[in-house]
Write a protein that holds these residues in place. Structure first.
Motif, PDB file in Angstrom:
ATOM      1  N   ARG A   1       0.854  -1.183   0.000  1.00 29.75           N
ATOM      2  CA  ARG A   1       0.000   0.000   0.000  1.00 29.75           C
ATOM      3  C   ARG A   1       0.890   1.233   0.000  1.00 29.75           C
ATOM      4  N   GLY A   2       0.306   2.391  -0.316  1.00 33.77           N
ATOM      5  CA  GLY A   2       1.013   3.631  -0.052  1.00 33.77           C
ATOM      6  C   GLY A   2       1.307   3.713   1.439  1.00 33.77           C
ATOM      7  N   SER A   3       2.468   4.218   1.810  1.00 37.01           N
ATOM      8  CA  SER A   3       2.901   4.142   3.210  1.00 37.01           C
ATOM      9  C   SER A   3       1.992   4.888   4.177  1.00 37.01           C
ATOM     10  N   VAL A   4       1.467   6.025   3.771  1.00 40.04           N
ATOM     11  CA  VAL A   4       0.545   6.746   4.657  1.00 40.04           C
ATOM     12  C   VAL A   4      -0.702   5.905   4.886  1.00 40.04           C
ATOM     13  N   GLN A   5      -1.237   5.352   3.816  1.00 38.82           N
ATOM     14  CA  GLN A   5      -2.412   4.489   3.932  1.00 38.82           C
ATOM     15  C   GLN A   5      -2.107   3.257   4.775  1.00 38.82           C
ATOM     16  N   ALA A   6      -0.944   2.648   4.566  1.00 40.69           N
ATOM     17  CA  ALA A   6      -0.567   1.453   5.327  1.00 40.69           C
ATOM     18  C   ALA A   6      -0.484   1.760   6.818  1.00 40.69           C
ATOM     19  N   ALA A   7       0.168   2.863   7.169  1.00 39.27           N
ATOM     20  CA  ALA A   7       0.296   3.231   8.577  1.00 39.27           C
ATOM     21  C   ALA A   7      -1.070   3.482   9.207  1.00 39.27           C
ATOM     22  N   ARG A   8      -1.961   4.102   8.465  1.00 40.69           N
ATOM     23  CA  ARG A   8      -3.306   4.362   9.001  1.00 40.69           C
ATOM     24  C   ARG A   8      -4.098   3.073   9.183  1.00 40.69           C
ATOM     25  N   LEU A   9      -3.935   2.129   8.267  1.00 38.03           N
ATOM     26  CA  LEU A   9      -4.636   0.851   8.396  1.00 38.03           C
ATOM     27  C   LEU A   9      -4.233   0.135   9.685  1.00 38.03           C
ATOM     28  N   VAL A  10      -2.947   0.182  10.012  1.00 43.95           N
ATOM     29  CA  VAL A  10      -2.473  -0.444  11.248  1.00 43.95           C
ATOM     30  C   VAL A  10      -2.967   0.340  12.465  1.00 43.95           C
ATOM     31  N   ALA A  11      -2.834   1.659  12.402  1.00 45.69           N
ATOM     32  CA  ALA A  11      -3.240   2.500  13.530  1.00 45.69           C
ATOM     33  C   ALA A  11      -4.724   2.358  13.839  1.00 45.69           C
ATOM     34  N   ASP A  12      -5.530   2.153  12.793  1.00 42.73           N
ATOM     35  CA  ASP A  12      -6.979   2.030  12.978  1.00 42.73           C
ATOM     36  C   ASP A  12      -7.429   0.604  13.271  1.00 42.73           C
ATOM     37  N   GLY A  13      -6.485  -0.333  13.372  1.00 43.95           N
ATOM     38  CA  GLY A  13      -6.816  -1.714  13.665  1.00 43.95           C
ATOM     39  C   GLY A  13      -7.406  -2.481  12.498  1.00 43.95           C
ATOM     40  N   LYS A  14      -7.255  -1.957  11.276  1.00 45.13           N
ATOM     41  CA  LYS A  14      -7.797  -2.630  10.102  1.00 45.13           C
ATOM     42  C   LYS A  14      -6.814  -3.623   9.487  1.00 45.13           C
ATOM     43  N   ARG A  15      -5.569  -3.556   9.904  1.00 42.57           N
ATOM     44  CA  ARG A  15      -4.554  -4.528   9.511  1.00 42.57           C
ATOM     45  C   ARG A  15      -3.720  -4.839  10.749  1.00 42.57           C
ATOM     46  N   ASP A  16      -3.255  -6.091  10.846  1.00 44.30           N
ATOM     47  CA  ASP A  16      -2.443  -6.514  11.993  1.00 44.30           C
ATOM     48  C   ASP A  16      -1.245  -7.323  11.515  1.00 44.30           C
TER      49      ASP A  16
END
Length: 293
Positions: free
Chosen positions: A60-75
């Motif tokens: 993913r784009g890095s900003v999007q990837a970081a947000r996915l982790v921060a929001d608990g949508k990816r682990d």
């Protein structure tokens, strides 16, 4: 580029966060990785060849990837981003390792008329003004490559004494996901694109180089790079700096440790056009005491 290989100097460790375990190909344990789009090929192919662990790579784009982790949508067990500052600013991670560098270039398609204009131009930005060249870039709201494109143009405006250069070059319809940007060359959708040097090298596309004062790859020009900035949609300010890539391990399973050791070794990155400096991996933040230095 000369290939740089070296042994990992750190033992991998995690922050105690849970990750989903799984069984991969041929019964090997799977390790989920979420990586920057520019790391996809290096991780899926060369890094996978460096370890016996089965890597499940999502890009993913890095900003999007970081947000996915921060929001608990990816682990994911391992996260690798194209801007290490995102670990702290968006993921609130206590530490990370810096593993590689890169620089910005203008890749072009030599099989199109617009690409030939870019190749032949005395100054790289001249053919980008107007509508004779179709240009591609990524969304700065989702991806460091996108805001670094803006940084390059900001720095270029000062370096070449060309006020308003970004406004003359950029239009809203130029943005593509990072994982698809260079693929647009193959369909003829774009003649040229602002990309990392590694992306052009991986696909064997010719490119125009920028002076070190603006390509964001020279630590000696870090002070100059800081003149450029961009504000993300959440109000986070991003300032120009030498391009670096960071990685974080998020669990303590043996398979994850094995995979992360390969990440830190760095020899999976140099063949893809990344710069792996002798100072890497560089540990940043509140690193656990169990790290082997």
């Amino acid at each position: 580029m000369a290939r740089q290989t070296r042994r990992a100097v750190l033992a991998a460790l995690g922050s105690g966060l849970a990750a989903t375990a799984g069984c991969g190909a041929f019964g090997r344990e799977r390790v989920d990785m979420l990586v920057a789009g520019s790391l996809q090929k290096a991780a899926s192919e060369t890094l996978q060849a460096r370890t016996d662990v089965d890597l499940a790579v999502e890009a993913r784009g890095s900003v999007q990837a970081a947000r996915l982790v921060a929001d608990g949508k990816r682990d994911p067990a391992i996260v690798a981003l194209a801007d290490p500052a995102l670990f702290d600013r968006l993921m609130d991670a206590a530490w990370h390792a810096v593993v590689a560098s890169n620089e910005m270039v203008l890749a072009y398609n030599p099989q199109t008329d617009g690409g030939e204009r870019v190749a032949d131009a005395a100054t790289w930005y001249d053919p980008l003004r107007g509508d004779s060249v179709s240009l591609g870039r990524t969304d700065p709201a989702l991806d460091p490559l996108g805001y670094r494109t803006l940084f390059v143009l900001t720095l270029a405006a000062d370096y070449y004494d060309e006020p308003g250069l970004a406004d003359a070059v950029l239009t809203p319809d130029q943005t593509y996901p990072e994982t698809q940007l260079l693929a647009q060359f193959e369909t003829g959708a774009v003649d040229a694109a602002f990309v990392y040097r590694s992306m052009a090298i991986e696909r064997d596309y010719p490119y125009r180089e920028f002076p070190p004062e603006i390509h964001l790859g020279d630590p000696g020009h870090a002070e100059r790079y800081r003149a450029a900035s961009y504000e993300l949609s959440d109000g986070t300010a991003v300032t120009g700096s030498p391009i670096e890539y960071g990685a974080l391990r998020r669990d303590e399973r043996d398979a994850t440790r094995t995979a992360f050791e390969a990440v830190l070794a760095g020899d999976w990155l140099a063949p893809h056009g990344f710069t792996v400096r002798q100072a890497y991996p560089r540990l940043v933040g509140d690193v656990p005491d169990t790290v082997t230095r």
